[in-house]
Design a protein around this motif. Structure first.
Motif, short mmCIF file in Angstrom:
data_model
loop_
_atom_site.label_atom_id
_atom_site.label_comp_id
_atom_site.label_asym_id
_atom_site.label_seq_id
_atom_site.Cartn_x
_atom_site.Cartn_y
_atom_site.Cartn_z
N ALA A 52 34.53 56.40 6.87
CA ALA A 52 35.24 57.16 6.01
C ALA A 52 35.02 56.92 4.69
N GLN A 53 34.69 55.74 4.23
CA GLN A 53 34.00 55.71 2.88
C GLN A 53 32.88 56.27 2.45
N THR A 54 32.21 56.52 3.44
CA THR A 54 30.81 57.15 3.30
C THR A 54 30.88 58.71 2.99
N ARG A 55 32.04 59.23 3.89
CA ARG A 55 32.43 60.58 3.66
C ARG A 55 32.99 60.95 2.38
N GLN A 56 33.80 60.16 2.09
CA GLN A 56 34.72 60.24 0.82
C GLN A 56 33.74 60.15 -0.31
N ASN A 57 32.65 59.32 -0.38
CA ASN A 57 31.71 59.20 -1.52
C ASN A 57 30.86 60.87 -1.54
N LEU A 58 30.57 61.12 -0.36
CA LEU A 58 29.75 62.35 -0.35
C LEU A 58 30.83 63.57 -0.89
N ALA A 59 32.09 63.42 -0.34
CA ALA A 59 32.71 64.37 -0.89
C ALA A 59 33.41 64.35 -2.36
N SER A 60 33.20 63.36 -2.88
CA SER A 60 33.46 62.94 -4.29
C SER A 60 32.34 63.60 -4.90
N GLU A 61 31.00 63.39 -4.75
CA GLU A 61 30.02 64.14 -5.31
C GLU A 61 30.08 65.66 -5.46
N ASN A 62 30.32 66.18 -4.03
CA ASN A 62 30.39 67.32 -3.78
C ASN A 62 31.70 68.16 -4.85
N ALA A 63 32.60 67.30 -5.05
CA ALA A 63 33.83 67.69 -5.84
C ALA A 63 33.06 67.94 -7.25
N GLU A 64 32.49 66.85 -7.82
CA GLU A 64 31.86 66.79 -8.91
C GLU A 64 31.03 67.86 -9.34
N ARG A 65 30.36 68.23 -8.50
CA ARG A 65 29.27 69.11 -8.65
C ARG A 65 30.01 70.73 -8.64
N ALA A 66 30.92 70.60 -7.85
CA ALA A 66 31.65 72.00 -7.91
C ALA A 66 32.36 71.96 -9.21
N ALA A 67 33.03 71.29 -9.52
CA ALA A 67 33.59 71.26 -10.98
C ALA A 67 32.89 71.81 -12.16
N GLN A 68 31.59 70.92 -12.15
CA GLN A 68 30.65 71.58 -13.17
C GLN A 68 30.03 72.98 -12.85
N LEU A 69 29.88 73.32 -11.67
CA LEU A 69 29.63 74.73 -11.37
C LEU A 69 30.59 75.62 -11.68
N PHE A 70 31.88 75.26 -11.37
CA PHE A 70 33.02 76.10 -11.74
C PHE A 70 33.00 76.36 -13.43
N LYS A 71 32.81 75.37 -14.11
CA LYS A 71 32.86 75.73 -15.57
C LYS A 71 31.90 76.45 -15.92
N LYS A 72 30.71 76.45 -15.22
CA LYS A 72 29.51 77.57 -15.68
C LYS A 72 29.83 78.79 -14.91
N GLU A 73 30.95 78.93 -14.32
CA GLU A 73 31.36 80.15 -13.45
C GLU A 73 30.02 80.56 -12.46
N ALA A 74 29.52 79.35 -12.19
CA ALA A 74 28.66 79.69 -11.02
C ALA A 74 29.18 79.66 -9.46
N ILE A 75 30.25 79.17 -9.36
CA ILE A 75 30.90 79.40 -8.01
C ILE A 75 32.54 79.86 -8.39
N SER A 76 33.00 80.41 -7.23
CA SER A 76 34.37 80.84 -7.39
C SER A 76 35.44 80.05 -7.49
N ARG A 77 36.71 80.25 -7.84
CA ARG A 77 37.78 79.21 -7.76
C ARG A 77 38.11 78.78 -6.34
N GLU A 78 37.89 79.78 -5.60
CA GLU A 78 38.04 79.20 -4.09
C GLU A 78 37.39 78.24 -3.74
N GLU A 79 35.87 78.31 -4.06
CA GLU A 79 34.97 77.14 -3.49
C GLU A 79 35.17 75.77 -4.19
N TYR A 80 35.63 76.07 -5.44
CA TYR A 80 35.88 74.84 -6.15
C TYR A 80 37.30 73.96 -5.40
N ASP A 81 38.25 74.68 -5.16
CA ASP A 81 39.20 74.22 -4.24
C ASP A 81 38.90 73.79 -3.13
#
Length: 365
Positions: free
Chosen positions: A124-153
């Protein structure tokens, strides 16, 4: 023939003389003998005096301080008591306490096999770490408007879900270690290393015995005299030692089934002399009366509507109806009917009658 008549005459004269002598002797005895009017016991009977006056014992009632103690029974209870159980099922890997020993709050008592949960936690910790990295990348891409709000959520929700799963497994893992909830003495254990523990299994009893609680009750008529922080004395079977305790809790209502008021006191027990579950004899102090009127219990005569005593007034016995409450080993507390200075009769009361002449013998001071 003349001799025969002479003998008969002598016998008749002798018999008549004997009768006259006995009659004369009886008259003398009735007139001035030991049982006559001048030497016999008076009409007062075995305890009477001259002229029909009965001699009795009595006391003069004087006000004195009366410490009213109520004798009740109670039960000694542990200050804290709990059955040690596991919250999860599993094999017992280690037991870290000795039966009948003292343990400290937070001390590890038992360990359940947690290998499977540890593996689940690592995954579970391994999956959590991976999900944490994906959430951080999604936040950066959302700021650059590279992904939609739905993908970020979605990326953020995946991370939080895996985080919650990790916390759940960690909580289950923590339950594999059983610790002491408070300091006390642990009893006999019911499990062994290698056994399978379930939440229904009782590992052992943990009891805190210093201090101990004393649970008892008093009749409802004394409820108004019960106060918190009242000091009391108690003893237990097999020991003459007196223990002190202090009332710390009082039930706010009378128990309807027994018409009693429930109380709890707390007593120090550093040497363990008071064992939970023991029967306790309690001396509970009620309000002290500074000017109480006490009379010996033998002076009280039960009657149909209450109680009465005899008092001596002007050399005669007078009946007085009284009201009494607390009874001690020798005396009884009088609440009405008597006044200070009254002479209460203590002997011969069952044969006395109203206005009977009496001579009172008071105890030497």
């Amino acid at each position: 023939m003349k001799i025969k008549y002479i003998i008969y005459a002598l016998l008749v004269i002798g018999f008549a003389s004997l009768i006259v002598y006995r009659i004369s002797a009886n008259k003398k005895q009735a007139g001035g003998g030991p049982m006559g009017a001048g030497g016999g016991r008076g009409p007062g009977g075995p305890g009477g005096g001259k002229g029909g006056v009965m001699q009795v014992d009595g006391i003069v009632v004087k006000p004195r301080e009366f410490a009213n103690n109520l004798a009740v029974t109670g039960s000694i209870e542990a200050n804290e008591q709990v059955q040690i159980r596991g919250q999860v099922s599993g094999l017992i890997r280690s037991i870290s306490f000795n039966e009948g020993s003292n343990v400290k709050a937070g001390q590890v008592l038992l360990k359940i096999d947690d290998a499977e949960l540890r593996a689940q936690l690592a995954q579970a910790q391994t999956r959590q770490n991976l999900a944490s990295e994906n959430a951080e990348r999604a936040a950066q891409l959302f700021k650059k408007e590279a992904i939609s709000r739905e993908e970020y959520d979605i990326a953020t929700a995946d991370y939080k879900t895996l985080q919650a799963q990790t916390q759940l497994i960690q909580a289950q893992l923590d339950k594999t270690t059983i610790i002491a909830p408070f300091s006390g003495r642990i009893g006999l254990r019911n499990v062994s290393v290698g056994g399978y523990l379930t939440p229904e299994t009782i590992v052992a009893n943990l009891i805190s015995t210093d201090p101990v609680k004393i649970a008892f009750s008093v009749p409802e008529k004394y409820a108004s005299q019960v106060k918190p922080n009242t000091k009391l004395q108690l003893s237990v079977a097999g020991s003459s030692k007196k223990y002190s305790a202090t009332v710390y809790a009082i039930e706010p209502a009378i128990e309807a089934s027994t018409r009693t008021l429930q109380l709890r006191a707390r007593a120090a027990n550093p040497n363990g002399g008071l064992l939970p579950g023991s029967f306790a004899n309690i001396e509970f102090p009620l309000a002290s009366i500074p000017d109480a009127l006490l009379v010996p219990t033998q002076a009280i005569i039960p009657i149909q509507n209450g109680k009465k005593v005899f008092v001596a007034k002007n050399g005669k016995a007078q009946e007085v109806k009284v009201e009494a409450t607390t009874r001690t080993e020798k005396d009884i507390l009088i609440t009405s009917g008597l006044q200070p200075g009254d002479t209460v009769l203590t002997t011969g009361i069952m044969t006395l009658k109203q206005d009977a002449p009496v001579k009172v013998r008071l105890p030497r001071s």
